[in-house]
Each structure stands twice: as C-alpha cells, then as structure tokens.
Design a protein around this motif. Structure first.
Motif, PDB file in Angstrom:
ATOM      1  N   LEU A 242       0.823  -1.198   0.000  1.00 41.39           N
ATOM      2  CA  LEU A 242       0.000   0.000   0.000  1.00 41.39           C
ATOM      3  C   LEU A 242       0.861   1.253   0.000  1.00 41.39           C
ATOM      4  O   LEU A 242       0.548   2.228  -0.675  1.00 41.39           O
ATOM      5  CB  LEU A 242      -0.948  -0.012   1.206  1.00 41.39           C
ATOM      6  N   MET A 243       1.957   1.232   0.743  1.00 40.68           N
ATOM      7  CA  MET A 243       2.833   2.406   0.808  1.00 40.68           C
ATOM      8  C   MET A 243       3.523   2.666  -0.530  1.00 40.68           C
ATOM      9  O   MET A 243       3.721   3.819  -0.891  1.00 40.68           O
ATOM     10  CB  MET A 243       3.878   2.233   1.914  1.00 40.68           C
ATOM     11  N   THR A 244       3.886   1.638  -1.271  1.00 40.37           N
ATOM     12  CA  THR A 244       4.519   1.872  -2.564  1.00 40.37           C
ATOM     13  C   THR A 244       3.523   2.454  -3.549  1.00 40.37           C
ATOM     14  O   THR A 244       3.881   3.302  -4.361  1.00 40.37           O
ATOM     15  CB  THR A 244       5.120   0.573  -3.131  1.00 40.37           C
ATOM     16  N   GLY A 245       2.277   2.025  -3.480  1.00 41.84           N
ATOM     17  CA  GLY A 245       1.241   2.607  -4.340  1.00 41.84           C
ATOM     18  C   GLY A 245       0.977   4.051  -3.987  1.00 41.84           C
ATOM     19  O   GLY A 245       0.788   4.896  -4.854  1.00 41.84           O
ATOM     20  N   PHE A 246       0.988   4.353  -2.693  1.00 38.95           N
ATOM     21  CA  PHE A 246       0.780   5.733  -2.242  1.00 38.95           C
ATOM     22  C   PHE A 246       1.942   6.619  -2.663  1.00 38.95           C
ATOM     23  O   PHE A 246       1.728   7.755  -3.095  1.00 38.95           O
ATOM     24  CB  PHE A 246       0.593   5.762  -0.724  1.00 38.95           C
ATOM     25  N   ALA A 247       3.158   6.109  -2.538  1.00 44.00           N
ATOM     26  CA  ALA A 247       4.329   6.888  -2.949  1.00 44.00           C
ATOM     27  C   ALA A 247       4.291   7.155  -4.446  1.00 44.00           C
ATOM     28  O   ALA A 247       4.655   8.249  -4.902  1.00 44.00           O
ATOM     29  CB  ALA A 247       5.606   6.152  -2.565  1.00 44.00           C
ATOM     30  N   GLY A 248       3.839   6.186  -5.226  1.00 46.03           N
ATOM     31  CA  GLY A 248       3.704   6.409  -6.667  1.00 46.03           C
ATOM     32  C   GLY A 248       2.672   7.474  -6.982  1.00 46.03           C
ATOM     33  O   GLY A 248       2.863   8.306  -7.871  1.00 46.03           O
ATOM     34  N   LEU A 249       1.579   7.479  -6.221  1.00 44.62           N
ATOM     35  CA  LEU A 249       0.541   8.496  -6.411  1.00 44.62           C
ATOM     36  C   LEU A 249       1.059   9.885  -6.072  1.00 44.62           C
ATOM     37  O   LEU A 249       0.770  10.855  -6.773  1.00 44.62           O
ATOM     38  CB  LEU A 249      -0.685   8.157  -5.563  1.00 44.62           C
ATOM     39  N   VAL A 250       1.850   9.983  -5.013  1.00 45.26           N
ATOM     40  CA  VAL A 250       2.424  11.271  -4.624  1.00 45.26           C
ATOM     41  C   VAL A 250       3.345  11.791  -5.723  1.00 45.26           C
ATOM     42  O   VAL A 250       3.309  12.970  -6.066  1.00 45.26           O
ATOM     43  CB  VAL A 250       3.160  11.148  -3.272  1.00 45.26           C
ATOM     44  N   TRP A 251       4.162  10.918  -6.306  1.00 47.62           N
ATOM     45  CA  TRP A 251       5.055  11.348  -7.386  1.00 47.62           C
ATOM     46  C   TRP A 251       4.274  11.778  -8.619  1.00 47.62           C
ATOM     47  O   TRP A 251       4.657  12.725  -9.314  1.00 47.62           O
ATOM     48  CB  TRP A 251       6.061  10.252  -7.739  1.00 47.62           C
TER      49      TRP A 251
END
Length: 114
Positions: free
Chosen positions: A2-11
């Motif tokens: 979930l955190m990697t998906g969130f980090a991708g969304l932030v970028w």
C-alpha cells in the motif's frame, strides 16, 4: 504494498503540479505585455516571476506547502488571468481562430464561383 502505491501516487501528483506550472509559465510568456494592462491584471513580469518561482519550487524544494502555494498561483492564472487575456486578444492562444467564417479560403471568402 500500500505504501509503494501511495508513494507512486504522490510522485504523479508532484509531476502533474510541475507540468501545470510549466505550461502556465509558457502561456504567460506568450501573451503580449499590453494585453495584461488591457485585461486589468498584474503585468507580465509579475506573472512570469510568480509562475517561475512555482516551477522552481516544484523542481528544487520538496516541501508540499510551497508546492501547493505554487499550484494555487497556477490555478489562478488558468481560471482568471488567461481567459481575460484571451478576451482582449493578447495573442498566445493555442488553437484560436483568427476570425472569418468556416467558408473562408486562403485568399478570402469562398463565394461558390459567383
């Protein structure tokens, strides 16, 4: 995961803010200086500085607060300044028609051979 998906969304959001700021800066540079005065908006130099700072902040300073301030300036340009500049005909519009009717040819209006 979930955190990697969130980090991708932030970028993706950071990249979107950068692209919007760059497009606004280019559009602000394309309008004529007298169009800003005719539309009763701040002068061209003001908007170039504000939008240039927004681009620089998005590129160099990874602070969300400053990036959001640049996003607000970009949105103000797109929804308030740009339509006013297009109304006064200050150039810089992409895909604008130059007037005339749809039956105009390269040398004037087409009149059907009359």
């Amino acid at each position: 995961m979930l955190m990697t998906g969130f980090a991708g969304l932030v970028w993706v959001l950071y990249l979107a803010m950068l692209v919007l700021a760059v497009v606004a800066l280019v559009m602000a540079a394309l309008f004529r200086d007298d169009a800003y005065r005719a539309a009763n908006k701040q002068n061209k130099g003001f908007w170039l500085i504000i939008l240039g700072i927004a681009v620089a902040v998005n590129l160099l300073v990874p602070m969300l607060f400053l990036q959001l301030a640049g996003l607000v300036a970009t949105i103000v340009f797109f929804v308030d300044v740009r339509p006013a500049l297009q109304q006064v005909g200050g150039g810089g519009g992409w895909g604008r028609r130059r007037g005339g009717s749809s039956s105009d040819g390269p040398y004037g209006p087409y009149n059907g051979g009359r």
